[in-house]
Design a protein around this motif. Sequence first.
Motif, PDB file in Angstrom:
ATOM      1  N   ILE A  25       0.876  -1.175   0.000  1.00  0.00           N
ATOM      2  CA  ILE A  25       0.000   0.000   0.000  1.00  0.00           C
ATOM      3  C   ILE A  25       0.913   1.225   0.000  1.00  0.00           C
ATOM      4  O   ILE A  25       1.758   1.387   0.885  1.00  0.00           O
ATOM      5  CB  ILE A  25      -0.911   0.024   1.241  1.00  0.00           C
ATOM      6  N   VAL A  26       0.772   2.066  -1.008  1.00  0.00           N
ATOM      7  CA  VAL A  26       1.609   3.251  -1.147  1.00  0.00           C
ATOM      8  C   VAL A  26       0.762   4.485  -0.834  1.00  0.00           C
ATOM      9  O   VAL A  26      -0.224   4.753  -1.520  1.00  0.00           O
ATOM     10  CB  VAL A  26       2.194   3.359  -2.570  1.00  0.00           C
ATOM     11  N   PHE A  27       1.151   5.208   0.215  1.00  0.00           N
ATOM     12  CA  PHE A  27       0.473   6.456   0.565  1.00  0.00           C
ATOM     13  C   PHE A  27       1.213   7.611  -0.103  1.00  0.00           C
ATOM     14  O   PHE A  27       2.317   7.980   0.307  1.00  0.00           O
ATOM     15  CB  PHE A  27       0.422   6.625   2.084  1.00  0.00           C
ATOM     16  N   CYS A  28       0.618   8.158  -1.132  1.00  0.00           N
ATOM     17  CA  CYS A  28       1.281   9.152  -1.977  1.00  0.00           C
ATOM     18  C   CYS A  28       1.103  10.560  -1.418  1.00  0.00           C
ATOM     19  O   CYS A  28       0.003  10.943  -0.995  1.00  0.00           O
ATOM     20  CB  CYS A  28       0.719   9.089  -3.390  1.00  0.00           C
ATOM     21  N   ARG A  29       2.174  11.338  -1.454  1.00  0.00           N
ATOM     22  CA  ARG A  29       2.138  12.729  -0.988  1.00  0.00           C
ATOM     23  C   ARG A  29       2.285  13.726  -2.125  1.00  0.00           C
ATOM     24  O   ARG A  29       2.204  14.929  -1.910  1.00  0.00           O
ATOM     25  CB  ARG A  29       3.231  12.956   0.054  1.00  0.00           C
ATOM     26  N   SER A  30       2.511  13.240  -3.329  1.00  0.00           N
ATOM     27  CA  SER A  30       2.708  14.124  -4.476  1.00  0.00           C
ATOM     28  C   SER A  30       2.327  13.391  -5.748  1.00  0.00           C
ATOM     29  O   SER A  30       2.202  12.158  -5.766  1.00  0.00           O
ATOM     30  CB  SER A  30       4.171  14.568  -4.564  1.00  0.00           C
ATOM     31  N   VAL A  31       2.177  14.153  -6.819  1.00  0.00           N
ATOM     32  CA  VAL A  31       1.904  13.550  -8.125  1.00  0.00           C
ATOM     33  C   VAL A  31       3.065  12.642  -8.524  1.00  0.00           C
ATOM     34  O   VAL A  31       2.857  11.569  -9.099  1.00  0.00           O
ATOM     35  CB  VAL A  31       1.662  14.642  -9.177  1.00  0.00           C
ATOM     36  N   ARG A  32       4.290  13.050  -8.210  1.00  0.00           N
ATOM     37  CA  ARG A  32       5.447  12.224  -8.542  1.00  0.00           C
ATOM     38  C   ARG A  32       5.355  10.859  -7.861  1.00  0.00           C
ATOM     39  O   ARG A  32       5.700   9.839  -8.459  1.00  0.00           O
ATOM     40  CB  ARG A  32       6.732  12.953  -8.138  1.00  0.00           C
ATOM     41  N   ASP A  33       4.893  10.834  -6.617  1.00  0.00           N
ATOM     42  CA  ASP A  33       4.713   9.555  -5.929  1.00  0.00           C
ATOM     43  C   ASP A  33       3.744   8.655  -6.695  1.00  0.00           C
ATOM     44  O   ASP A  33       3.947   7.448  -6.808  1.00  0.00           O
ATOM     45  CB  ASP A  33       4.168   9.777  -4.511  1.00  0.00           C
ATOM     46  N   VAL A  34       2.669   9.253  -7.191  1.00  0.00           N
ATOM     47  CA  VAL A  34       1.663   8.479  -7.925  1.00  0.00           C
ATOM     48  C   VAL A  34       2.267   7.932  -9.213  1.00  0.00           C
ATOM     49  O   VAL A  34       2.107   6.751  -9.554  1.00  0.00           O
ATOM     50  CB  VAL A  34       0.417   9.341  -8.216  1.00  0.00           C
TER      51      VAL A  34
END
Length: 447
Positions: A25-34
């Motif tokens: 499970i990846v909790f993204c903090r930015s568009v780059r994370d996504v």
Amino acid sequence: MPGDPAYPKARLEFNRRVNKFPRVIVFCRSVRDVVNAVKWAREREVRIRVRSGRHSYEGFSTLNGGIVIDVSPMRKVSIDRHKRIATVQTGIPLGMLYSKLWTKRLAIPAGTAPDVGVAGLALGGGIGLLSRKYGLTCDSLKSVEMVVASGTNSAKRIVADNNRNADLLWASRGGGGGNFGIATSFKFRVKPIRDVAIYRILWPWKDLEAAYSAWQAWFPTVTDRLTTTIDLQSRQEGKIESTGQLLGSADELKRLIQPLLRAGTPIEVSVRTVPFIKAVEFFAESDLNLAPKFKISGTYAFKPLPPEGIRVLRRFLANAPNRHASVWSQSLAGAVARIPPTATAYVHRQARNILELSSRWFKDEEAARNADWVHRLRQALKPYTRGDYVNFPDLSIRDWQQAYYGVNFKRLTRIKRKYDPRNVFRFAQSIPPATAPRTALRKGSTR
């Protein structure tokens, strides 16, 4: 990942009936994370699910053995009060968004559950207590920033508005979450708001038919500034409740609800004027303290339920599997109906009201009979209702393509083929990419 101390909580969905174990499970903090998460998954051929508020009723935002890309840490909101535009990251829960907009005395038409993620709500339509005046949440959507699959194993950020990728904006207005990519930011038109009037009427259960008949005859006759609901609860629970919100005064609202007060024998009536944010809190109360496992389905009424249709509701609620079963309805039409069915992906523009059919329980062994009750109720209502709301997904609906999207489904498959031809973003009821058209052969040619 499995084994991490935070994993047991991180994998949970709002509907505890859903019990899946993702690989990561990846909790993204930015568009780059996504972008990075999508690329990682594609490079390793790992299946993807998209999540913001965890409210997918059938658990489409999670899976066993794949990656859940969760945007819930992305909650920034910027507001241009002069232009009445709010730029909203898609991880923000609805209650928090209402609060941030309220600081500028602004609002968007949206739902009542404060912990619902704005992404799934808006992408599926978005029904709430400003709908008759201002339309659905998706009707206020001006643009979408989305991460889509690109190339063989990559991903990229794009923007969809009226000038760029306009077909994807069309699809994002009611086409459902998780179908085309991962929405990371929205731009909404917002409306000024201050005080509103709210009401609540309670009837004894014996007045079910009288109250529902009066409600469905009454609500289309009142001003579009009033959006209203009625909740038919089980006989074990023993009450019927109607609530509503008026963009106006309590005195006006008292006059408007008189036809309801003449139905049956109301046992409690309250009408008051409150700041809009207090109305948000009032309607949110009904979404709290519910049994954690549930089965929900939905359908639309395009004309008033006849007496035999209301008797179906009474019969099922008199024989509900437990006290937590209910049939909830909200008035539509008004601004919702002034947009043509094909102008956005949300097709059910001419419906008078929506019905949510639900049953909730605590123990796993109760699941089958509760789900069966909901399924049988939906089948029994078919002579009087049609379609379903994509934000009330139901795996038991076989013709879900028609039920959710109607005449818009084929166009949605073509848009899917354009933006996700490899079907990277897929789940049990996701929109498939259209089959590529076959090239006509010239006379005498061969393949």
